[in-house]
Design a protein around this motif. Structure first.
Motif, short mmCIF file in Angstrom:
data_model
loop_
_atom_site.label_atom_id
_atom_site.label_comp_id
_atom_site.label_asym_id
_atom_site.label_seq_id
_atom_site.Cartn_x
_atom_site.Cartn_y
_atom_site.Cartn_z
N LEU A 121 -8.06 -6.80 -2.79
CA LEU A 121 -8.06 -8.23 -3.03
C LEU A 121 -9.46 -8.70 -3.36
O LEU A 121 -10.46 -8.11 -2.95
CB LEU A 121 -7.52 -9.00 -1.82
N ALA A 122 -9.51 -9.78 -4.12
CA ALA A 122 -10.78 -10.42 -4.44
C ALA A 122 -11.16 -11.35 -3.29
O ALA A 122 -10.39 -11.58 -2.36
CB ALA A 122 -10.67 -11.19 -5.75
N ALA A 123 -12.37 -11.93 -3.39
CA ALA A 123 -12.89 -12.74 -2.29
C ALA A 123 -12.01 -13.95 -1.98
O ALA A 123 -11.95 -14.41 -0.84
CB ALA A 123 -14.31 -13.18 -2.61
N ASP A 124 -11.33 -14.49 -2.98
CA ASP A 124 -10.55 -15.71 -2.79
C ASP A 124 -9.06 -15.43 -2.60
O ASP A 124 -8.24 -16.34 -2.67
CB ASP A 124 -10.74 -16.66 -3.97
N GLN A 125 -8.69 -14.18 -2.35
CA GLN A 125 -7.28 -13.81 -2.23
C GLN A 125 -6.92 -13.46 -0.80
O GLN A 125 -7.76 -13.01 -0.01
CB GLN A 125 -6.96 -12.60 -3.13
N ASN A 126 -5.62 -13.66 -0.46
CA ASN A 126 -5.08 -13.15 0.79
C ASN A 126 -4.62 -11.71 0.59
O ASN A 126 -4.39 -11.28 -0.53
CB ASN A 126 -3.90 -14.02 1.24
N SER A 127 -4.48 -10.99 1.69
CA SER A 127 -4.01 -9.61 1.59
C SER A 127 -2.63 -9.55 0.95
O SER A 127 -1.76 -10.38 1.23
CB SER A 127 -3.95 -8.97 2.98
N LYS A 128 -2.45 -8.56 0.07
CA LYS A 128 -1.14 -8.33 -0.52
C LYS A 128 -0.28 -7.57 0.50
O LYS A 128 -0.74 -6.63 1.13
CB LYS A 128 -1.26 -7.52 -1.82
N VAL A 129 0.98 -7.99 0.66
CA VAL A 129 1.88 -7.34 1.61
C VAL A 129 3.05 -6.72 0.85
O VAL A 129 3.67 -7.38 0.02
CB VAL A 129 2.41 -8.35 2.66
N ILE A 130 3.31 -5.45 1.12
CA ILE A 130 4.41 -4.73 0.50
C ILE A 130 5.47 -4.44 1.56
O ILE A 130 5.16 -3.89 2.62
CB ILE A 130 3.93 -3.39 -0.12
N VAL A 131 6.71 -4.83 1.31
CA VAL A 131 7.82 -4.52 2.21
C VAL A 131 8.54 -3.28 1.69
O VAL A 131 8.93 -3.23 0.53
CB VAL A 131 8.80 -5.69 2.32
N SER A 132 8.68 -2.27 2.55
CA SER A 132 9.30 -1.01 2.16
C SER A 132 10.56 -0.76 2.96
O SER A 132 10.71 -1.23 4.10
CB SER A 132 8.33 0.16 2.36
N ALA A 133 11.48 0.01 2.37
CA ALA A 133 12.68 0.47 3.05
C ALA A 133 12.57 1.97 3.24
O ALA A 133 12.60 2.73 2.26
CB ALA A 133 13.93 0.12 2.23
N TRP A 134 12.41 2.41 4.47
CA TRP A 134 12.17 3.81 4.79
C TRP A 134 13.45 4.44 5.35
O TRP A 134 13.98 4.00 6.37
CB TRP A 134 11.04 3.94 5.82
N ALA A 135 13.98 5.47 4.67
CA ALA A 135 15.17 6.19 5.12
C ALA A 135 14.72 7.35 5.99
O ALA A 135 14.14 8.32 5.49
CB ALA A 135 15.98 6.68 3.93
N GLN A 136 14.97 7.28 7.28
CA GLN A 136 14.39 8.23 8.21
C GLN A 136 14.88 9.65 8.00
O GLN A 136 14.07 10.58 7.89
CB GLN A 136 14.70 7.80 9.65
N SER A 137 16.18 9.87 7.96
CA SER A 137 16.70 11.24 7.85
C SER A 137 16.32 11.88 6.52
O SER A 137 16.06 13.08 6.46
CB SER A 137 18.22 11.24 8.02
N ASN A 138 16.29 11.09 5.45
CA ASN A 138 15.93 11.62 4.14
C ASN A 138 14.42 11.78 3.99
O ASN A 138 13.95 12.53 3.14
CB ASN A 138 16.45 10.70 3.04
N GLY A 139 13.66 11.06 4.81
CA GLY A 139 12.21 11.15 4.73
C GLY A 139 11.64 10.62 3.43
O GLY A 139 10.71 11.19 2.86
N LEU A 140 12.18 9.50 2.95
CA LEU A 140 11.64 8.92 1.71
C LEU A 140 11.77 7.40 1.71
O LEU A 140 12.56 6.82 2.45
CB LEU A 140 12.33 9.51 0.48
N VAL A 141 10.96 6.78 0.89
CA VAL A 141 11.02 5.34 0.70
C VAL A 141 12.09 5.04 -0.35
O VAL A 141 11.99 5.51 -1.48
CB VAL A 141 9.66 4.78 0.24
N LEU A 142 13.09 4.26 0.01
CA LEU A 142 14.17 3.94 -0.93
C LEU A 142 13.75 2.87 -1.93
O LEU A 142 14.25 2.83 -3.05
CB LEU A 142 15.41 3.46 -0.17
#
Length: 366
Positions: A121-142
């Motif tokens: 982020l630049a000085a005048d920006q808020n942190s970027k937030v990424i929402v992820s869906a994590w499939a535990q048994s498959n071990g991957l981000v859907l």
């Protein structure tokens, strides 16, 4: 009629991405740029400079399956491409790929959780937030989705839920995501939910806490002969686990109840069937601490499944966030131009190592 085979190759999915560049300025194929980027991150690279260096070091190998009409792209080219690439189309491409890798697992735990890109982020920006869906048994981000500026995870979760195939899964969310609309979205996706409760739902939290604390105490109290427990105490399901490691002992007690006649707002939470409590007792060097967490769930009473879902959500920190921060240096990434930060986050999810174990021949993914 023969069934169509899923496309495991990431390159095949990259072919569908719209190229944001003007034709007269293109010296490198888009799929070449993206593939070198994936391979760089997979081999512990982090930056655009790393992509150029890795491409040059492995040029002979890349020439065996990429066109590379003008050789290996420069770090500036990698930067410009990832800054200009439409993150929505890139995310859709990524989700199509993960769906082709995903194996069918009964009651797969899918944890929805947000993570900030702290330095992108630049000085005048808020942190970027990424929402992820994590499939535990498959071990991957859907799939994943960037939270809109001046908003929070609550607005992104429904959009991500609608983009995923979640039938038969158990979706877990932290307290911020515990919303009636999100519960409805999950049930409409033919999935179940386990939602954490905290102070952001003060009334519901206090009601569930009072009921479960009282019921657990009653169930554990010895009664005089002839005195029967209440229905709630008699039907309370319990599971206890103990873990010992490096001088620490942690005892977890899981409780679940389907006796909800007392809960006035039950009908407002789509498909609600049970409430749960997890008591974590930790002993380190003789010092004991106890913490209790409370949950709403559409699952029927089955405390082993409830416990698996809760533990599965906690695991996202070690299985996904720790890998992104410690092994892939996401928190140290300073990519901030255009869509670069968001697209690099998607690229890192492509390279989470568990996803590459889904085939006996990893080269099939390339």
């Amino acid at each position: 009629m023969q069934n169509r085979q899923p496309k495991f190759s990431l390159i095949e999915h990259f072919q569908t991405l719209p190229d944001p560049r003007v034709n007269r300025t293109k010296e490198h194929e888009l799929v070449d740029v993206l593939t070198i980027g994936v391979c760089t991150l997979l081999c512990a690279g982090e930056s655009f400079n790393d992509m150029e260096d890795f491409g040059l070091a492995k040029a002979d190998w890349f020439k065996t399956f990429l066109s590379l009409p003008n050789g290996i792209p420069s770090h500036d080219t990698f930067n410009r491409v990832f800054a200009a690439l439409d993150p929505q189309h890139f995310g859709e491409c990524f989700m199509a790929w993960t769906q082709s890798l995903r194996a069918a697992v009964a009651q797969e735990i899918v944890a929805l959780d947000g993570k900030a890109l702290r330095r992108a982020l630049a000085a005048d920006q808020n942190s970027k937030v990424i929402v992820s869906a994590w499939a535990q048994s498959n071990g991957l981000v859907l799939g994943q989705l960037k939270v809109d500026d001046k908003s929070n995870e609550i607005t992104a979760l429904p959009k991500l839920l609608r983009a995923l195939e979640l039938s038969g899964c158990i979706v877990t969310v932290d307290a911020m995501g515990t919303q009636k609309q999100i519960a409805k979205e999950i049930r409409e996706a033919d999935a179940d939910y386990v939602m954490a409760l905290k102070g952001n739902h003060e009334v519901v939290h206090d009601e569930v806490k009072s009921f479960l604390d009282t019921t657990v105490t009653e169930a554990a109290t010895k009664r005089p002969a002839g005195v029967q427990p209440s229905r709630a105490a008699a039907t309370l399901a319990k599971l206890e686990t103990v873990e010992k490691d490096h001088g620490r002992q942690e005892t977890r007690r899981y409780y679940q109840s389907g006796a909800l006649a007392w809960f006035a707002d039950r009908s407002k939470w789509e498909g609600l069937q049970s409430v749960g409590l997890v008591e974590a007792e930790r002993e380190v060097r003789g010092k004991v601490t106890v913490e209790r967490r409370y949950y709403l769930s559409s699952l029927p009473v089955g405390v082993e499944t409830f416990a698996k879902a809760v533990r599965g959500h906690w695991a996202v920190e070690n299985s996904l966030h720790w890998v992104l921060d410690v092994q892939m240096g996401e928190d140290d990434s300073r990519a901030r131009t255009g869509y670069a930060a968001e697209n690099l986050a998607t690229l890192r999810d492509c390279t989470i190592l568990e996803a590459w174990k889904m085939s006996s021949c990893s080269s099939a993914f390339i």
